[in-house]
Design a protein around this motif. Structure first.
Motif, PDB file in Angstrom:
ATOM      1  N   GLU A 145       0.831  -1.202   0.000  1.00  0.00           N
ATOM      2  CA  GLU A 145       0.000   0.000   0.000  1.00  0.00           C
ATOM      3  C   GLU A 145       0.866   1.253   0.000  1.00  0.00           C
ATOM      4  O   GLU A 145       0.535   2.239  -0.655  1.00  0.00           O
ATOM      5  CB  GLU A 145      -0.935   0.005   1.217  1.00  0.00           C
ATOM      6  N   VAL A 188       3.646   1.695  -1.463  1.00  0.00           N
ATOM      7  CA  VAL A 188       4.111   1.973  -2.835  1.00  0.00           C
ATOM      8  C   VAL A 188       3.044   2.779  -3.585  1.00  0.00           C
ATOM      9  O   VAL A 188       3.354   3.763  -4.264  1.00  0.00           O
ATOM     10  CB  VAL A 188       4.436   0.654  -3.575  1.00  0.00           C
ATOM     11  N   ALA A 189       1.770   2.365  -3.425  1.00  0.00           N
ATOM     12  CA  ALA A 189       0.675   3.098  -4.080  1.00  0.00           C
ATOM     13  C   ALA A 189       0.577   4.512  -3.497  1.00  0.00           C
ATOM     14  O   ALA A 189       0.429   5.490  -4.233  1.00  0.00           O
ATOM     15  CB  ALA A 189      -0.626   2.345  -3.907  1.00  0.00           C
ATOM     16  N   ASN A 192       3.060   6.830  -4.888  1.00  0.00           N
ATOM     17  CA  ASN A 192       2.708   7.322  -6.223  1.00  0.00           C
ATOM     18  C   ASN A 192       1.658   8.428  -6.148  1.00  0.00           C
ATOM     19  O   ASN A 192       1.675   9.355  -6.950  1.00  0.00           O
ATOM     20  CB  ASN A 192       2.225   6.171  -7.101  1.00  0.00           C
ATOM     21  N   TYR A 193       0.732   8.304  -5.178  1.00  0.00           N
ATOM     22  CA  TYR A 193      -0.261   9.378  -4.995  1.00  0.00           C
ATOM     23  C   TYR A 193       0.449  10.669  -4.555  1.00  0.00           C
ATOM     24  O   TYR A 193       0.166  11.748  -5.061  1.00  0.00           O
ATOM     25  CB  TYR A 193      -1.309   8.991  -3.947  1.00  0.00           C
ATOM     26  N   LYS A 206       3.525  11.470  -5.105  1.00  0.00           N
ATOM     27  CA  LYS A 206       4.272  11.982  -6.260  1.00  0.00           C
ATOM     28  C   LYS A 206       3.346  12.744  -7.216  1.00  0.00           C
ATOM     29  O   LYS A 206       3.717  13.769  -7.777  1.00  0.00           O
ATOM     30  CB  LYS A 206       4.951  10.824  -7.000  1.00  0.00           C
ATOM     31  N   THR A 207       2.122  12.217  -7.379  1.00  0.00           N
ATOM     32  CA  THR A 207       1.148  12.889  -8.251  1.00  0.00           C
ATOM     33  C   THR A 207       0.872  14.300  -7.745  1.00  0.00           C
ATOM     34  O   THR A 207       0.868  15.264  -8.516  1.00  0.00           O
ATOM     35  CB  THR A 207      -0.177  12.080  -8.287  1.00  0.00           C
ATOM     36  N   TYR A 208       0.666  14.415  -6.431  1.00  0.00           N
ATOM     37  CA  TYR A 208       0.373  15.741  -5.858  1.00  0.00           C
ATOM     38  C   TYR A 208       1.603  16.657  -5.914  1.00  0.00           C
ATOM     39  O   TYR A 208       1.487  17.839  -6.209  1.00  0.00           O
ATOM     40  CB  TYR A 208      -0.138  15.605  -4.415  1.00  0.00           C
ATOM     41  N   HIS A 214       3.923  16.579  -8.063  1.00  0.00           N
ATOM     42  CA  HIS A 214       4.086  16.959  -9.463  1.00  0.00           C
ATOM     43  C   HIS A 214       3.124  18.085  -9.847  1.00  0.00           C
ATOM     44  O   HIS A 214       3.393  18.869 -10.757  1.00  0.00           O
ATOM     45  CB  HIS A 214       3.828  15.719 -10.327  1.00  0.00           C
ATOM     46  N   ASN A 215       1.994  18.145  -9.123  1.00  0.00           N
ATOM     47  CA  ASN A 215       1.000  19.183  -9.424  1.00  0.00           C
ATOM     48  C   ASN A 215       1.147  20.424  -8.544  1.00  0.00           C
ATOM     49  O   ASN A 215       0.180  21.169  -8.331  1.00  0.00           O
ATOM     50  CB  ASN A 215      -0.409  18.604  -9.301  1.00  0.00           C
ATOM     51  N   PHE A 272       1.842  20.705  -5.243  1.00  0.00           N
ATOM     52  CA  PHE A 272       1.589  20.642  -3.800  1.00  0.00           C
ATOM     53  C   PHE A 272       2.924  20.422  -3.086  1.00  0.00           C
ATOM     54  O   PHE A 272       3.825  19.809  -3.665  1.00  0.00           O
ATOM     55  CB  PHE A 272       0.680  19.464  -3.479  1.00  0.00           C
ATOM     56  N   GLU A 301      -3.572  15.356   1.477  1.00  0.00           N
ATOM     57  CA  GLU A 301      -4.514  14.994   0.400  1.00  0.00           C
ATOM     58  C   GLU A 301      -4.596  13.475   0.257  1.00  0.00           C
ATOM     59  O   GLU A 301      -5.665  12.920   0.020  1.00  0.00           O
ATOM     60  CB  GLU A 301      -4.050  15.601  -0.934  1.00  0.00           C
ATOM     61  N   GLN A 356      -6.941  10.612   2.420  1.00  0.00           N
ATOM     62  CA  GLN A 356      -8.331  10.187   2.186  1.00  0.00           C
ATOM     63  C   GLN A 356      -8.444   8.956   1.285  1.00  0.00           C
ATOM     64  O   GLN A 356      -9.520   8.390   1.157  1.00  0.00           O
ATOM     65  CB  GLN A 356      -9.130  11.342   1.595  1.00  0.00           C
ATOM     66  N   TYR A 357      -7.336   8.543   0.652  1.00  0.00           N
ATOM     67  CA  TYR A 357      -7.414   7.411  -0.285  1.00  0.00           C
ATOM     68  C   TYR A 357      -6.787   6.140   0.280  1.00  0.00           C
ATOM     69  O   TYR A 357      -6.531   5.201  -0.466  1.00  0.00           O
ATOM     70  CB  TYR A 357      -6.714   7.767  -1.599  1.00  0.00           C
ATOM     71  N   VAL A 358      -6.471   6.121   1.549  1.00  0.00           N
ATOM     72  CA  VAL A 358      -5.729   4.971   2.079  1.00  0.00           C
ATOM     73  C   VAL A 358      -6.547   4.166   3.081  1.00  0.00           C
ATOM     74  O   VAL A 358      -7.630   4.590   3.500  1.00  0.00           O
ATOM     75  CB  VAL A 358      -4.396   5.426   2.727  1.00  0.00           C
TER      76      VAL A 358
END
Lengths: 222, 219
Positions: A78, A80-81, A84-85, A87-89, A91-92, A94, A102, A105-107
């Motif tokens: 988990e 690792v996932a 990546n989340y 890294k996504t933020y 990259h945008n 944040f 942020e 809420q997805y974990v």
């Protein structure tokens, strides 16, 4: 027993329920042993019964250990996932702190709890300590390196160049996790492939007992 | 199963009961577990395709309506049915949002967040979602690897059991006289039944394991 309690707590299981399970099996063993010992008048069976209870406790402890190891691997997968989340933020645009907020809420609830603690600790302590504490929740040493990289991003700013510089560590973690996961799945299947072998052993035993019975019958003139 | 047990034990009643148990298990449990396994696989690949198509189309056309239209052109019947019943609003963003219930994926939630950022602040959606696309690819690669392992191990497992049954059938058909004599011991037939019970149990564990192997990646 304290060790067993700790393991049950780590697994987030109901301690009372688990205790009832262990006690009921132990009681069944005791009653069975006493019944056979009394009816067969063989009191050495009581010693075997006590030994069986010990084995039962060991088996429970072993099964909890196995569950903890599976849970640890799941948490690493988990992470690792989660990375990546994050890294996504990042990259945008944040920053690390906001990305963590942020991502929460997805974990899973376990990860939510750990990330929540990390965020709270970052609020109080600006050193690397909260990241190291968080890394201690995992067995993999690469996760510690990744978290140090995240801390350095807080210190030095989380621009794209910085993320690229840490890409090898992130990739290493991903590959390591993938190999571990595949190895775990393969080893589980390998142990299951022993079942048909046990099946052949059962058939062989069946035939042997049948043939021996026939020979015995022939020798006895039946 | 009924034929196999009847052939090896010759007891009709026991074979019929075992046959019914296996039939009920296959119809209500095994079918459900196997269906779930394939549904999960399809769902992940559909979610990945949907997100990728939408992102690429959006980056080219800069129109969410157009991108959504492109993303739902090549979809499964199940997703099509879902869209027709739950995502039929005039507002495209609302439709895209409602698909989160269908995909039930954290990656899809992240995608929605990126899409929200893109709609509010602008930018290059392809660039913004590069890490998400990497994560989607990573997950799909992992699922493909697990699928390959599952196929290979299923083949091995069934081959081993086939050999096991071949030994039993050889005894029954090739050594029929000796087998008939062994059957005269009443326990022998029950031992055979125990063997089939064990085989059934091992099939159940194997099917559950295949289903669980994907759960490890689906978190």
């Amino acid at each position: 027993m304290i060790k067993l309690k700790n393991k049950i707590n780590v697994l987030n299981l109901n301690y009372k329920k688990e205790l009832i399970k262990i006690i009921s099996i132990s009681l069944l063993i005791i009653i069975g042993t006493l019944y056979f010992a009394y009816s067969l008048k063989k009191f050495y069976l009581i010693v075997i019964g006590i030994f069986a209870i010990g084995v039962q406790l060991e088996l429970f402890s072993f099964s909890y250990d196995k569950k903890i190891s599976i849970l640890n691997k799941q948490n690493e997968t988990e992470f690792v996932a989660v990375l990546n989340y994050i890294k996504t933020y990042l990259h945008n645009g944040f920053n690390v702190y906001k990305s963590l907020e942020e991502t929460i809420q997805y974990v899973s609830p376990w990860m939510q709890n750990k990330l929540g603690t990390l965020i709270t600790e970052i609020d109080k302590d600006k050193s690397i300590a909260p990241f190291i504490n968080f890394a201690h929740s995992f067995e993999s040493s690469i996760i510690e390196q990744v978290l140090i990289a995240l801390y350095l991003m807080i210190e030095n700013g989380s621009n794209d160049e910085f993320i690229i510089r840490f890409t090898p560590i992130f990739n290493q973690l991903e590959n390591d996790n993938k190999h571990k996961l595949i190895k775990q799945i393969e080893s589980k299947f390998d142990s299951l492939n022993l079942l048909p072998v046990v099946g052949s052993a059962i058939i062989t035993l069946l035939i042997i007992t049948g043939v021996v019975g026939l020979i015995g019958g022939a020798l006895n003139g039946l | 199963m009924f034929i196999l047990i009847y052939l090896t034990t010759g007891i009709f009643l026991n074979s019929a009961i075992a046959g019914i148990v296996v039939f009920i298990y296959s119809l209500f449990f095994a079918k459900k577990i196997i269906k779930n396994y394939f549904d999960k696989q399809r769902n992940v690949s559909e979610c990945t395709n949907f997100i990728n198509t939408l992102i690429i189309s959006l980056s080219i056309s800069n129109s969410l309506e157009m991108a959504y239209k492109d993303a739902i052109t090549k979809i499964s019947k199940k997703l099509d049915k879902y869209i027709k019943s739950y995502a039929k609003s005039l507002d495209v963003l609302e439709n895209i949002n409602s698909l989160r219930v269908y995909f039930k994926s954290k990656n899809y939630d992240i995608f929605l967040n990126i899409l929200k950022l893109y709609l509010n602040n602008g930018g290059n959606i392809l660039e913004m979602s590069v890490n998400l696309q990497l994560e989607l690819r990573r997950k799909e690669e992992l699922i493909n690897s697990i699928k390959q392992i599952n196929n290979r191990k299923t083949y091995e497992f069934f081959t081993l059991w086939a050999f096991c049954l071949a030994i039993l059938l050889f005894c029954k058909l090739g050594l029929s006289n000796i087998y008939a004599m062994m059957q005269s011991y009443y326990l022998f037939n029950y031992e055979i039944l125990f063997f089939f019970g064990f085989m059934f149990f091992s099939f159940h564990i194997f099917i559950c394991n295949i289903s669980n192997s994907l759960k490890k990646v689906m978190q």
